[in-house]
Design an enzyme around this catalytic site. Structure first.
Site, PDB file in Angstrom:
ATOM      1  N   LYS A  87      12.846  31.216  40.809  1.00 42.62           N
ATOM      2  CA  LYS A  87      14.245  31.124  40.371  1.00 42.62           C
ATOM      3  C   LYS A  87      14.260  30.765  38.888  1.00 42.62           C
ATOM      4  O   LYS A  87      13.657  29.758  38.472  1.00 42.62           O
ATOM      5  CB  LYS A  87      14.930  30.042  41.207  1.00 42.62           C
ATOM      6  CG  LYS A  87      16.408  30.226  41.391  1.00 42.62           C
ATOM      7  CD  LYS A  87      16.900  29.223  42.436  1.00 42.62           C
ATOM      8  CE  LYS A  87      18.389  29.231  42.551  1.00 42.62           C
ATOM      9  NZ  LYS A  87      18.861  28.124  43.399  1.00 42.62           N
TER      10      LYS A  87
HETATM   11  O1  G3P Z   1      22.842  27.824  45.121  1.00 43.00           O
HETATM   12  C1  G3P Z   1      23.410  27.094  44.073  1.00 43.00           C
HETATM   13  C2  G3P Z   1      23.985  25.866  44.615  1.00 43.00           C
HETATM   14  O2  G3P Z   1      23.001  24.982  45.040  1.00 43.00           O
HETATM   15  C3  G3P Z   1      24.981  25.202  43.758  1.00 43.00           C
HETATM   16  O3  G3P Z   1      25.903  24.724  44.630  1.00 43.00           O
HETATM   17  O4  G3P Z   1      27.729  23.316  45.391  1.00 43.00           O
HETATM   18  O5  G3P Z   1      26.152  22.495  43.603  1.00 43.00           O
HETATM   19  O6  G3P Z   1      27.815  24.286  43.108  1.00 43.00           O
HETATM   20  P1  G3P Z   1      26.959  23.634  44.147  1.00 43.00           P
END
Ligand code: G3P
Length: 219
Positions: A87
């Site tokens: 990633k």
């Molecule tokens: O896959 C990306 C994710 O982990 C981010 O999620 O909820 O932190 O915006 P969030």
């Protein structure tokens, strides 16, 4: 549409995997930190544990922000297990690194994508997955789903092979809309995946079926 779980928590990964519908896992440095996992050795061991639990693509994120660092880290990560997808953040050196990995046959997931232009660059560089962060776009009162729709249209028009991985999913509705708009993959927390199960009419209907069955069995 493939289902990935977005966590580094092994028991949540197990629970989703036991449903039989899990195609992979995404992690990021914040999710690793949330589990108290730190240091290269511990992080790598954790990736191997995840790879041994789930038969599917497992995204492992580089920490470096310069080309050379990303290449060193990404090669090490890719060697941990054949299912590791490196990633890489959507920054200038990240695009260079994705192209380098792509030329070497190392699979990549371009993360932190917030615009169609960034998604075009990721595809041009040869990313296997592009990760638009829908929830974080909604957070600033823009429309995360609109981005999925735009990327889907562009990739179809241009014939790009990069898979659209809708990330930063916060709700079951995000998952349903991603499916409608042509995402190839969603990555979501367990709560959002399990949220797809819920409907009050299912609960009412099942209670009635069981009650009717019970009435006849007693008579
Ligand atoms: O896959 C990306 C994710 O982990 C981010 O999620 O909820 O932190 O915006 P969030």
């Amino acid at each position: 549409m493939k289902f990935f779980i977005d966590t580094a928590n092994l028991s949540e990964i197990n629970e989703a995997n036991e449903l039989g519908i899990l195609d992979g896992v995404t992690t990021n440095p914040s999710l690793m930190a949330k589990e108290g996992i730190s240091g290269e050795e511990e992080v790598n061991e954790h990736y191997i544990k995840i790879c041994n639990l789930v038969n599917g693509d497992i995204s492992a994120e580089v920490i470096s922000t310069n080309f050379e660092g990303m290449i060193i880290e990404g090669q090490k990560l890719a060697k941990l297990h054949e299912n590791i997808v490196v990633k890489v953040p959507m920054i200038k050196d990240g695009v260079k690194a994705i192209k380098w990995f792509s030329d070497k046959g190392i699979r990549t997931n371009c993360t932190l994508v917030f615009s169609p232009g960034q998604a075009i660059l990721a595809a041009k560089a040869g990313a296997d997955y592009v990760s638009p962060f829908v929830g974080r776009i909604d957070d600033i009162t823009w429309d995360g789903m609109e981005l999925i729709s735009q990327i889907s249209d562009i990739y179809t028009t241009q014939g790009y092979h990069t898979e659209i991985l809708a990330a930063s999913i916060r709700t079951p509705k995000h998952i349903v809309e991603s499916a409608e708009l042509g995402a190839d993959v969603i990555t979501a927390p367990l709560k959002s995946i399990l949220g797809l199960l819920n409907h009050p009419l299912t609960d009412i209907g099942l209670a009635k079926f069981l009650a009717d069955h019970e009435k006849v069995s007693k008579s």
